[in-house]
Design a protein around this motif. Structure first.
Motif, PDB file in Angstrom:
ATOM      1  N   SER A 158     141.754  31.229 -26.297  1.00  0.00           N
ATOM      2  CA  SER A 158     140.753  32.108 -25.682  1.00  0.00           C
ATOM      3  C   SER A 158     139.649  31.324 -24.966  1.00  0.00           C
ATOM      4  O   SER A 158     139.023  31.840 -24.038  1.00  0.00           O
ATOM      5  CB  SER A 158     140.138  33.035 -26.734  1.00  0.00           C
ATOM      6  OG  SER A 158     139.491  32.284 -27.751  1.00  0.00           O
ATOM      7  N   ALA A 159     139.433  30.083 -25.373  1.00  0.00           N
ATOM      8  CA  ALA A 159     138.395  29.277 -24.734  1.00  0.00           C
ATOM      9  C   ALA A 159     138.903  28.504 -23.528  1.00  0.00           C
ATOM     10  O   ALA A 159     138.119  28.095 -22.669  1.00  0.00           O
ATOM     11  CB  ALA A 159     137.810  28.299 -25.755  1.00  0.00           C
ATOM     12  N   LYS A 160     140.208  28.319 -23.448  1.00  0.00           N
ATOM     13  CA  LYS A 160     140.782  27.486 -22.393  1.00  0.00           C
ATOM     14  C   LYS A 160     141.725  28.236 -21.455  1.00  0.00           C
ATOM     15  O   LYS A 160     142.017  27.777 -20.355  1.00  0.00           O
ATOM     16  CB  LYS A 160     141.545  26.314 -23.020  1.00  0.00           C
ATOM     17  CG  LYS A 160     140.701  25.420 -23.900  1.00  0.00           C
ATOM     18  CD  LYS A 160     141.574  24.345 -24.555  1.00  0.00           C
ATOM     19  CE  LYS A 160     140.757  23.467 -25.486  1.00  0.00           C
ATOM     20  NZ  LYS A 160     141.600  22.450 -26.165  1.00  0.00           N
ATOM     21  N   GLY A 161     142.240  29.376 -21.886  1.00  0.00           N
ATOM     22  CA  GLY A 161     143.246  30.090 -21.093  1.00  0.00           C
ATOM     23  C   GLY A 161     144.631  29.535 -21.339  1.00  0.00           C
ATOM     24  O   GLY A 161     144.905  28.908 -22.372  1.00  0.00           O
ATOM     25  N   TRP A 162     145.529  29.768 -20.377  1.00  0.00           N
ATOM     26  CA  TRP A 162     146.933  29.387 -20.529  1.00  0.00           C
ATOM     27  C   TRP A 162     147.160  27.922 -20.197  1.00  0.00           C
ATOM     28  O   TRP A 162     146.592  27.390 -19.251  1.00  0.00           O
ATOM     29  CB  TRP A 162     147.824  30.238 -19.624  1.00  0.00           C
ATOM     30  CG  TRP A 162     148.075  31.609 -20.160  1.00  0.00           C
ATOM     31  CD1 TRP A 162     147.552  32.779 -19.704  1.00  0.00           C
ATOM     32  CD2 TRP A 162     148.922  31.939 -21.253  1.00  0.00           C
ATOM     33  NE1 TRP A 162     148.011  33.835 -20.455  1.00  0.00           N
ATOM     34  CE2 TRP A 162     148.861  33.340 -21.416  1.00  0.00           C
ATOM     35  CE3 TRP A 162     149.728  31.205 -22.121  1.00  0.00           C
ATOM     36  CZ2 TRP A 162     149.573  34.011 -22.392  1.00  0.00           C
ATOM     37  CZ3 TRP A 162     150.442  31.873 -23.110  1.00  0.00           C
ATOM     38  CH2 TRP A 162     150.345  33.261 -23.232  1.00  0.00           C
ATOM     39  N   SER A 163     148.039  27.290 -20.961  1.00  0.00           N
ATOM     40  CA  SER A 163     148.501  25.947 -20.621  1.00  0.00           C
ATOM     41  C   SER A 163     149.549  26.049 -19.514  1.00  0.00           C
ATOM     42  O   SER A 163     150.030  27.145 -19.186  1.00  0.00           O
ATOM     43  CB  SER A 163     149.136  25.277 -21.844  1.00  0.00           C
ATOM     44  OG  SER A 163     150.361  25.923 -22.183  1.00  0.00           O
ATOM     45  N   SER A 164     149.918  24.929 -18.945  1.00  0.00           N
ATOM     46  CA  SER A 164     151.011  24.906 -17.972  1.00  0.00           C
ATOM     47  C   SER A 164     152.334  25.116 -18.699  1.00  0.00           C
ATOM     48  O   SER A 164     152.475  24.727 -19.875  1.00  0.00           O
ATOM     49  CB  SER A 164     151.041  23.569 -17.229  1.00  0.00           C
ATOM     50  OG  SER A 164     149.846  23.386 -16.488  1.00  0.00           O
ATOM     51  N   PRO A 165     153.315  25.726 -18.047  1.00  0.00           N
ATOM     52  CA  PRO A 165     154.618  25.888 -18.694  1.00  0.00           C
ATOM     53  C   PRO A 165     155.309  24.543 -18.868  1.00  0.00           C
ATOM     54  O   PRO A 165     155.207  23.664 -18.012  1.00  0.00           O
ATOM     55  CB  PRO A 165     155.380  26.791 -17.718  1.00  0.00           C
ATOM     56  CG  PRO A 165     154.709  26.608 -16.406  1.00  0.00           C
ATOM     57  CD  PRO A 165     153.280  26.306 -16.689  1.00  0.00           C
ATOM     58  N   HIS A 166     156.022  24.387 -19.987  1.00  0.00           N
ATOM     59  CA  HIS A 166     156.801  23.175 -20.185  1.00  0.00           C
ATOM     60  C   HIS A 166     158.072  23.511 -20.955  1.00  0.00           C
ATOM     61  O   HIS A 166     158.153  24.529 -21.651  1.00  0.00           O
ATOM     62  CB  HIS A 166     155.995  22.091 -20.906  1.00  0.00           C
ATOM     63  CG  HIS A 166     155.501  22.474 -22.271  1.00  0.00           C
ATOM     64  ND1 HIS A 166     154.407  23.295 -22.472  1.00  0.00           N
ATOM     65  CD2 HIS A 166     155.957  22.151 -23.510  1.00  0.00           C
ATOM     66  CE1 HIS A 166     154.196  23.457 -23.771  1.00  0.00           C
ATOM     67  NE2 HIS A 166     155.128  22.783 -24.420  1.00  0.00           N
ATOM     68  N   ILE A 167     159.066  22.657 -20.794  1.00  0.00           N
ATOM     69  CA  ILE A 167     160.372  22.869 -21.394  1.00  0.00           C
ATOM     70  C   ILE A 167     160.536  21.953 -22.602  1.00  0.00           C
ATOM     71  O   ILE A 167     160.209  20.768 -22.549  1.00  0.00           O
ATOM     72  CB  ILE A 167     161.501  22.582 -20.379  1.00  0.00           C
ATOM     73  CG1 ILE A 167     161.295  23.391 -19.090  1.00  0.00           C
ATOM     74  CG2 ILE A 167     162.869  22.889 -21.003  1.00  0.00           C
ATOM     75  CD1 ILE A 167     161.340  24.883 -19.254  1.00  0.00           C
TER      76      ILE A 167
END
Length: 360
Positions: free
Chosen positions: A37-46
């Protein structure tokens, strides 16, 4: 990260054509995104497909913040595409919003799915170029007790090969039992979402229907127990006097992507189609007078499924002599031909996967 697994996929090591049930084999990789909630979404990774680590006090285990969405991918002439992913992810976000979970960024998820499918190309090759099921889901991961929404969430997508091929083989007709005791949802609830509780709450009625020899439950509205809503977790359509009728969306019916697609397609093909309330007593009356000729359901996994029998109280309604009707056949064949690109995709329903993987 390598683009192709060096080992044979666990999903297809024991997969015999036409034998393996749905949902028991999976790919080698999964797509992951994390939310704070403080940072938002991370980048997608596999990452490799593997068990996930979760705290015993994770909020999803106690308070039900879990939501899923499904899609299908196809490979035609070495080209991979997903059928209507934007619409599916918009529907996913609709569910997430209702359950107070963070909405996903559609373009980020599509970027991740592009990478995932590129790295899992062998699933199509090893599975005789059948379609691939895509399961996306999100769960609340924060470790704390107390009834409140989580501050952290995990989004995961993984693949499962389907044993049905891309040719037009309509599912076998199903028999359904009208449930007039339990209900699936009520107005103002979360029945239109795909959160886990909506599915767990159907098990008791489904088990009773199975014991009586029926495949699925036909759900009535939660107030009067008289208006038809769903069959199982599928949207339902009735053919009465050559007109197609489906229950209108009311806040407790899932706004299925396949449902909307079939409505649009049926209109383009010249069929009269109406979205309105329809009662189980009306269906019984139309059956007795001979004007109810076909029933079918729609969902992502099967596209269209015919209904051959309905058990309602002491009455048994045999639909079209237990055979699939011509309108159902026509819609299924046309819809399938659009999905597998036998017919031109003039509606831009198919989303092409770029074969050059994007680095994540």
């Amino acid at each position: 990260m390598e683009n192709k697994s060096s080992r044979k996929s666990a999903a297809v090591e024991t997969l015999d054509e036409g034998e393996s049930p749905f949902g028991h084999q999976f790919g080698n990789k999964m797509l992951i995104m994390s939310y704070d909630s403080a940072k938002g979404w991370s980048s997608p990774h596999i990452k490799p497909y593997a068990p996930i680590t979760i705290s015993p006090s994770a909020q999803c285990l106690h308070y039900g913040q879990t939501v899923f969405e499904d899609m299908k991918a196809y490979i035609i002439k070495h080209s991979i595409h997903i059928f209507k992913p934007q619409e599916h992810l918009e529907k996913f976000n609709l569910s997430l919003k209702r359950i107070e979970m963070p909405e996903v960024e559609v373009e980020s998820v599509l970027l991740g799915l592009n990478q995932l499918l590129n790295q899992e190309q062998q699933l199509f090759e090893e599975n005789h170029n059948h379609s691939i099921y895509i399961r996306t889901f999100m769960y609340a991961s924060e470790s704390k007790l107390g009834v409140s929404k989580s501050d952290t969430y995990e989004f995961i997508a993984f693949l499962s090969p389907l044993t049905s091929n891309t040719k037009c083989h309509i599912p076998e007709p199903i028999k359904v039992y009208v449930e007039d005791n339990y209900v699936k949802s009520v107005p103002g609830g979360a029945g239109y979402t795909q959160y886990g509780g909506n599915y767990a709450s159907t098990y008791a009625a489904t088990s009773m229907a199975t014991q009586l020899g029926y495949d699925q439950v036909l759900w009535l509205d939660g107030i009067k127990r008289s208006y038809i809503e769903d069959i199982g977790n599928m949207n339902v359509f009735f053919v009465i006097n050559q007109q197609i009728i489906t229950p209108e969306l009311n806040g407790s019916i899932v706004p299925g992507v396949t449902r909307q697609s079939i409505i649009e397609l049926a209109r383009e093909l010249g069929y009269q189609i109406e979205e309105r309330k329809i009662g189980i007593e009306e269906i019984s009356e139309r059956y007795k007078e001979g004007s109810l000729t076909e029933i079918f359901c729609t969902d992502t996994l099967h596209s269209l499924t015919p209904v051959s029998e309905i058990k309602y109280k002491s009455d048994t309604l045999i639909i079209n002599n237990h055979k699939t009707g011509p309108i159902t056949q026509h819609l299924f064949k046309t819809y399938s031909f659009i999905q597998n690109k036998t017919l031109p995709d003039i509606r831009n329903w198919n989303y092409s996967i770029q074969r050059e993987p994007t680095t994540i």
